[in-house]
Enzyme design. Structure first.
Site, PDB file in Angstrom:
ATOM      1  N   ASP A   1       0.856  -1.180   0.000  1.00 47.41           N
ATOM      2  CA  ASP A   1       0.000   0.000   0.000  1.00 47.41           C
ATOM      3  C   ASP A   1       0.900   1.241   0.000  1.00 47.41           C
ATOM      4  O   ASP A   1       1.230   1.757  -1.058  1.00 47.41           O
ATOM      5  CB  ASP A   1      -0.906  -0.100   1.238  1.00 47.41           C
ATOM      6  CG  ASP A   1      -1.882   1.050   1.368  1.00 47.41           C
ATOM      7  OD1 ASP A   1      -2.107   1.751   0.372  1.00 47.41           O
ATOM      8  OD2 ASP A   1      -2.432   1.246   2.468  1.00 47.41           O
TER       9      ASP A   1
ATOM     10  N   ASP B   1      -7.559  -8.219   6.402  1.00 48.44           N
ATOM     11  CA  ASP B   1      -8.524  -7.934   7.465  1.00 48.44           C
ATOM     12  C   ASP B   1      -8.920  -6.467   7.524  1.00 48.44           C
ATOM     13  O   ASP B   1      -8.266  -5.591   6.957  1.00 48.44           O
ATOM     14  CB  ASP B   1      -7.911  -8.285   8.822  1.00 48.44           C
ATOM     15  CG  ASP B   1      -6.846  -7.267   9.246  1.00 48.44           C
ATOM     16  OD1 ASP B   1      -5.897  -7.048   8.462  1.00 48.44           O
ATOM     17  OD2 ASP B   1      -6.977  -6.676  10.330  1.00 48.44           O
TER      18      ASP B   1
HETATM   19  P1  IMP Z   1       1.970  -0.553   3.753  1.00 49.75           P
HETATM   20  O1  IMP Z   1       3.050  -0.532   4.779  1.00 49.75           O
HETATM   21  O2  IMP Z   1       1.195   0.736   3.740  1.00 49.75           O
HETATM   22  O3  IMP Z   1       2.431  -0.947   2.372  1.00 49.75           O
HETATM   23  O4  IMP Z   1       0.891  -1.567   4.252  1.00 49.75           O
HETATM   24  C1  IMP Z   1       1.060  -2.895   4.216  1.00 49.75           C
HETATM   25  C2  IMP Z   1       0.076  -3.581   5.122  1.00 49.75           C
HETATM   26  O5  IMP Z   1      -1.090  -2.789   5.370  1.00 49.75           O
HETATM   27  C3  IMP Z   1      -0.414  -4.823   4.444  1.00 49.75           C
HETATM   28  O6  IMP Z   1       0.433  -5.902   4.707  1.00 49.75           O
HETATM   29  C4  IMP Z   1      -1.799  -4.968   5.024  1.00 49.75           C
HETATM   30  O7  IMP Z   1      -1.738  -5.716   6.203  1.00 49.75           O
HETATM   31  C5  IMP Z   1      -2.261  -3.563   5.328  1.00 49.75           C
HETATM   32  N1  IMP Z   1      -3.164  -3.026   4.280  1.00 49.75           N
HETATM   33  C6  IMP Z   1      -2.920  -2.069   3.378  1.00 49.75           C
HETATM   34  N2  IMP Z   1      -3.963  -1.844   2.569  1.00 49.75           N
HETATM   35  C7  IMP Z   1      -4.910  -2.713   2.964  1.00 49.75           C
HETATM   36  C8  IMP Z   1      -6.246  -2.997   2.493  1.00 49.75           C
HETATM   37  O8  IMP Z   1      -6.793  -2.419   1.519  1.00 49.75           O
HETATM   38  N3  IMP Z   1      -6.910  -3.970   3.157  1.00 49.75           N
HETATM   39  C9  IMP Z   1      -6.377  -4.659   4.217  1.00 49.75           C
HETATM   40  N4  IMP Z   1      -5.135  -4.437   4.672  1.00 49.75           N
HETATM   41  C10 IMP Z   1      -4.410  -3.466   4.055  1.00 49.75           C
HETATM   42 MG    MG Z   2      -3.096  -6.310   7.908  1.00 49.48          MG
END
Ligand code: IMP
Ligand code: MG
Length: 176
Positions: free
Chosen positions: A101, A157
């Protein structure tokens, strides 16, 4: 009883793509023995399906990381909640992640794993949400690029619920 979120990607669409990813990984890494590292908890369902499509000698390990509270936006703070059970020194590693994300979680974890001197690190993520990317992460294998909405199911989740949904749905509170 929670209501069923609308379908974003069906069980069949996911299954087809996971099979393709497994075939590609098998072809690319032929001759190697790999360690698949699933980032807990969101990627466990993906891991379970993906490894059965990879026809190579492999082992599995888990790394617990959490960057989200119970909300739907990234805190930017990554917490290691569980470490690997074995050394990855000299190993060919495949990280298995549910979704990139902001990229903050993977950026942090890649940095951490590199210091342990694996022979190589490759990254496989089921989903990429490019709209919110803050750190570019080197993705080797990507399932789907998705819109900027909050998806749940197939391991992902919201406040720890919905992981058991067999498809990927989206939550209405994140319209687009
Ligand atoms: P990042 O560090 O922002 O890339 O987020 C990674 C983590 O955020 C992922 O491994 C997910 O656990 C959670 N995450 C990000 N977007 C979503 C979503 O749309 N649905 C559920 N979990 C999300
Ligand atoms: Mg998560």
């Amino acid at each position: 009883m929670m209501n069923e979120p609308p379908v974003y990607l069906s069980r069949e669409q996911i299954q087809r793509r996971v099979r393709e990813l497994g075939q590609t990984i098998t072809r690319d890494l032929r001759g190697k023995e790999i360690v698949c590292i699933a980032i807990l908890k969101g990627s466990v369902i993906f891991l379970a399906d993906l490894i059965r499509e990879i026809h190579l000698p492999l082992s599995v390990d888990f790394l617990g990381a959490s960057s989200y509270g119970t909300g739907t936006s990234s805190s930017g703070v990554v917490k290691l909640t569980m470490d690997l059970s074995r050394s990855i020194e000299g190993k060919d590693v495949l990280i298995v992640e549910d979704i990139v994300d902001t990229g903050l979680t993977l950026d942090y974890l890649l940095e951490n794993l590199r210091t342990r001197n694996p022979a190589s690190i490759r990254l496989c993520t089921l989903l990429l949400k490019p709209a919110r990317l803050k750190k570019s992460v080197p993705i080797d294998y990507l399932g789907f690029t998705i819109d900027d909405r909050f998806v749940v199911g197939y391991g992902l989740d919201h406040g720890e619920f919905y992981r058991n949904l067999p498809y990927l749905g989206y939550l209405d509170e994140t319209p687009k």
